[in-house]
Write a protein that holds these residues in place. Structure first.
Motif, short mmCIF file in Angstrom:
data_model
loop_
_atom_site.label_atom_id
_atom_site.label_comp_id
_atom_site.label_asym_id
_atom_site.label_seq_id
_atom_site.Cartn_x
_atom_site.Cartn_y
_atom_site.Cartn_z
N LEU A 1 17.17 -16.68 -15.27
CA LEU A 1 16.02 -16.47 -14.39
C LEU A 1 14.78 -16.23 -15.25
O LEU A 1 13.71 -16.80 -14.99
CB LEU A 1 16.29 -15.30 -13.45
N ALA A 2 14.93 -15.43 -16.30
CA ALA A 2 13.82 -15.18 -17.22
C ALA A 2 13.40 -16.46 -17.94
O ALA A 2 12.21 -16.71 -18.14
CB ALA A 2 14.21 -14.10 -18.23
N LEU A 3 14.38 -17.29 -18.30
CA LEU A 3 14.07 -18.57 -18.96
C LEU A 3 13.22 -19.46 -18.05
O LEU A 3 12.27 -20.10 -18.50
CB LEU A 3 15.36 -19.28 -19.35
N MET A 4 13.54 -19.47 -16.76
CA MET A 4 12.75 -20.24 -15.80
C MET A 4 11.30 -19.77 -15.82
O MET A 4 10.36 -20.57 -15.78
CB MET A 4 13.30 -20.08 -14.38
N ILE A 5 11.11 -18.46 -15.88
CA ILE A 5 9.77 -17.89 -15.86
C ILE A 5 9.04 -18.16 -17.17
O ILE A 5 7.85 -18.51 -17.16
CB ILE A 5 9.85 -16.38 -15.53
#
Length: 186
Positions: A17-21
């Protein structure tokens, strides 16, 4: 499932999820003839599909879209909000929810793999590219047709401008997921 493995799975989901952001910080490249930019964020989607699988991948992507709906600037160009989810790029974003099931379902159907069985590199490349080009582009083009009044086939063919970049992303996603899979085996 033990508490430790549940925590590991939750941590993996949070990392992706952090990678998406983080990938949203890379600005999109507008095409001019299509109201959809070229973005790097779909590389993170591909990694989520390959590494997290159907259920966890879909949950992470749903959590991401919830952040978008809440108006957080987590999409390329610092965008977010319901207007984005229902605007010209909405179909591409919603298609991300189908991506994990389509990929792993085809993996099982075509290559007779069990859920979680890694396809070979070439199988993974072909499946990921096919799902991206057929499902994601198809839903995106259908959305543009319904939302913007564009001719479906013209919108679908306009998506072909994404193919060179997406094939590079597919290659990177398969390579990275294989490396992580092999590292996890040792």
């Amino acid at each position: 499932m033990s508490t430790n493995s549940k925590l590991q799975e939750l941590t993996k989901g949070a990392i992706f999820l952090a990678l998406m952001i983080v990938f949203a910080m890379i600005p999109g490249i507008p095409l001019g003839f299509l109201p959809v930019p070229i973005v790097v964020q779909n590389l993170a989607v591909m990694l989520i599909v390959l590494i997290l699988g159907t259920k966890r991948g879909t949950l992470v992507l749903a959590a991401f879209l919830l952040l978008v709906a809440m108006g957080l600037p987590v999409l390329s160009g610092g965008r977010g909000g319901l207007a984005i989810l229902f605007g010209p790029t909405g179909g591409y974003l919603w298609s991300w929810l189908i991506f994990p099931s389509a990929y792993w379902g085809l993996n099982r159907l075509i290559f007779k793999k069990k859920l979680g069985d890694e396809p070979s590199c070439w199988q993974g490349f072909v499946l990921l590219a096919a799902v991206d080009i057929i499902i994601v582009y198809g839903i995106g083009a259908l959305w543009l047709h319904l939302n913007q009044g564009l001719d479906f086939w013209s919108a679908y063919v306009a998506n072909f401008a994404f193919i060179p970049g997406d094939l590079i992303k597919v290659f990177l996603a398969v390579l990275l997921s294989r490396a992580l899979f092999e590292a996890n085996q040792h």
